[in-house]
Enzyme design. Structure first.
Site, PDB file in Angstrom:
ATOM      1  N   ASP A 185       0.834  -1.192   0.000  1.00  0.00           N
ATOM      2  CA  ASP A 185       0.000   0.000   0.000  1.00  0.00           C
ATOM      3  C   ASP A 185       0.875   1.250   0.000  1.00  0.00           C
ATOM      4  O   ASP A 185       1.999   1.223   0.517  1.00  0.00           O
ATOM      5  CB  ASP A 185      -0.900   0.026   1.235  1.00  0.00           C
ATOM      6  CG  ASP A 185      -1.977  -1.051   1.204  1.00  0.00           C
ATOM      7  OD1 ASP A 185      -2.384  -1.451   0.096  1.00  0.00           O
ATOM      8  OD2 ASP A 185      -2.409  -1.479   2.289  1.00  0.00           O
ATOM      9  N   TYR A 230       6.121  -8.707   8.496  1.00  0.00           N
ATOM     10  CA  TYR A 230       5.878  -7.272   8.629  1.00  0.00           C
ATOM     11  C   TYR A 230       6.101  -6.823  10.069  1.00  0.00           C
ATOM     12  O   TYR A 230       5.906  -7.599  11.006  1.00  0.00           O
ATOM     13  CB  TYR A 230       4.422  -6.929   8.276  1.00  0.00           C
ATOM     14  CG  TYR A 230       3.989  -7.267   6.876  1.00  0.00           C
ATOM     15  CD1 TYR A 230       4.023  -6.300   5.869  1.00  0.00           C
ATOM     16  CD2 TYR A 230       3.512  -8.533   6.557  1.00  0.00           C
ATOM     17  CE1 TYR A 230       3.600  -6.605   4.575  1.00  0.00           C
ATOM     18  CE2 TYR A 230       3.096  -8.842   5.269  1.00  0.00           C
ATOM     19  CZ  TYR A 230       3.136  -7.877   4.284  1.00  0.00           C
ATOM     20  OH  TYR A 230       2.732  -8.174   3.014  1.00  0.00           O
ATOM     21  N   ASP A 279      -6.756   2.037   7.739  1.00  0.00           N
ATOM     22  CA  ASP A 279      -5.444   2.658   7.942  1.00  0.00           C
ATOM     23  C   ASP A 279      -5.613   4.171   7.944  1.00  0.00           C
ATOM     24  O   ASP A 279      -6.729   4.677   8.116  1.00  0.00           O
ATOM     25  CB  ASP A 279      -4.431   2.190   6.889  1.00  0.00           C
ATOM     26  CG  ASP A 279      -4.772   2.645   5.466  1.00  0.00           C
ATOM     27  OD1 ASP A 279      -5.780   3.371   5.271  1.00  0.00           O
ATOM     28  OD2 ASP A 279      -4.032   2.270   4.539  1.00  0.00           O
ATOM     29  N   ARG A 306      -3.919  -4.657   7.259  1.00  0.00           N
ATOM     30  CA  ARG A 306      -4.946  -3.668   7.656  1.00  0.00           C
ATOM     31  C   ARG A 306      -6.170  -4.372   8.230  1.00  0.00           C
ATOM     32  O   ARG A 306      -6.756  -3.922   9.214  1.00  0.00           O
ATOM     33  CB  ARG A 306      -5.360  -2.814   6.451  1.00  0.00           C
ATOM     34  CG  ARG A 306      -4.349  -1.744   6.085  1.00  0.00           C
ATOM     35  CD  ARG A 306      -4.871  -0.892   4.951  1.00  0.00           C
ATOM     36  NE  ARG A 306      -4.889  -1.594   3.691  1.00  0.00           N
ATOM     37  CZ  ARG A 306      -5.797  -1.396   2.728  1.00  0.00           C
ATOM     38  NH1 ARG A 306      -6.805  -0.569   2.920  1.00  0.00           N
ATOM     39  NH2 ARG A 306      -5.718  -2.049   1.593  1.00  0.00           N
TER      40      ARG A 306
END
Length: 232
Positions: free
Chosen positions: A44, A72, A86, A178
């Site tokens: 993203d 992540y 987000d 997310r």
């Protein structure tokens, strides 16, 4: 290290904040002057970290690389919900988190470890009747997405500072971090959104070995200088 972009390379890129994955592909393609450039899994715009680009003959390995385990790190903000899950969209709901404890949060995170069903964010690139979900969402149209099966190998809570929860996730292809942030907030009954995300690994490829866009520009400039020098 010598690079032959036209023949084929697997390039590890540290994606800058606010760049789309296509922005990176376009910049690299224009810099190295090679048409055959593709990415092995998007990030993203609000995420940073490892983006793998394949050039030349290595574009055939995109699917293989894309399917590998991903890692992540990031920050989830508890008590604030956004439509995009987000910071892309404004906070639409806030709730008190004063009653939550560290053990509450860690216990909730543990419930997501394993094979789970996850619904992608409506602000995502998932296609609905040939159109991207985020395009429909941004136009205010109702978006309904189906759940998908993903695997969360690890969901570690690293630190908690008020509403900010620092985490590490290891997961399968197709996982939306997310959605994981949003679902954690729902599990805790306070809502949440993802406020920071960095991809640190895809399979054996690590962020610490990645190049910046400026590195790619410098490598290409040196190649051109060496070519000009050999022709003079």
């Amino acid at each position: 290290m010598q690079y032959d972009f036209a023949a084929g390379e697997i390039l590890l890129i540290n994606k800058p904040l606010d760049w789309t994955s296509f922005d990176v592909v376009k910049k690299v393609r224009n810099t190295i002057r090679v048409k055959k450039v593709g990415h092995a899994g998007t990030l993203d715009p609000l995420a940073t970290g490892l983006l793998i680009l394949c050039t030349g003959k290595f574009t055939k390995r995109i699917d293989e690389i894309q399917g590998q385990e991903k890692e992540y790190t990031g920050v989830i903000r508890l008590g604030e919900t956004t439509p995009s899950y987000d910071r892309e969209t404004e906070v639409t709901e806030t709730r008190d988190i004063g009653h939550l404890t560290e053990e509450n949060i860690k216990a909730a995170a543990r419930t997501f470890v394993g094979t789970i069903e996850q619904i992608p964010p409506i602000y995502s690139a998932v296609q609905i009747d040939g159109k991207r979900a985020y395009d429909l969402a941004r136009k205010g149209k109702e978006v309904e997405l189906k759940s998908r099966t993903v695997t969360i190998q690890a969901f570690d809570i690293i630190s908690i500072n008020g509403p900010e929860v620092e985490f590490r996730v290891v997961c399968s292809k197709g996982t939306y971090i997310r959605s994981l942030a949003h679902d954690l907030g729902q599990q805790l009954g306070v809502g949440a959104h993802l406020s920071k995300l960095e991809r640190t690994r895809i399979g054996v490829y690590k962020l610490e070995d990645a190049l910046t866009i400026d590195d790619i520009i410098a490598i290409r400039k040196k190649q051109l200088e060496e070519t000009d020098g050999s022709n003079s």
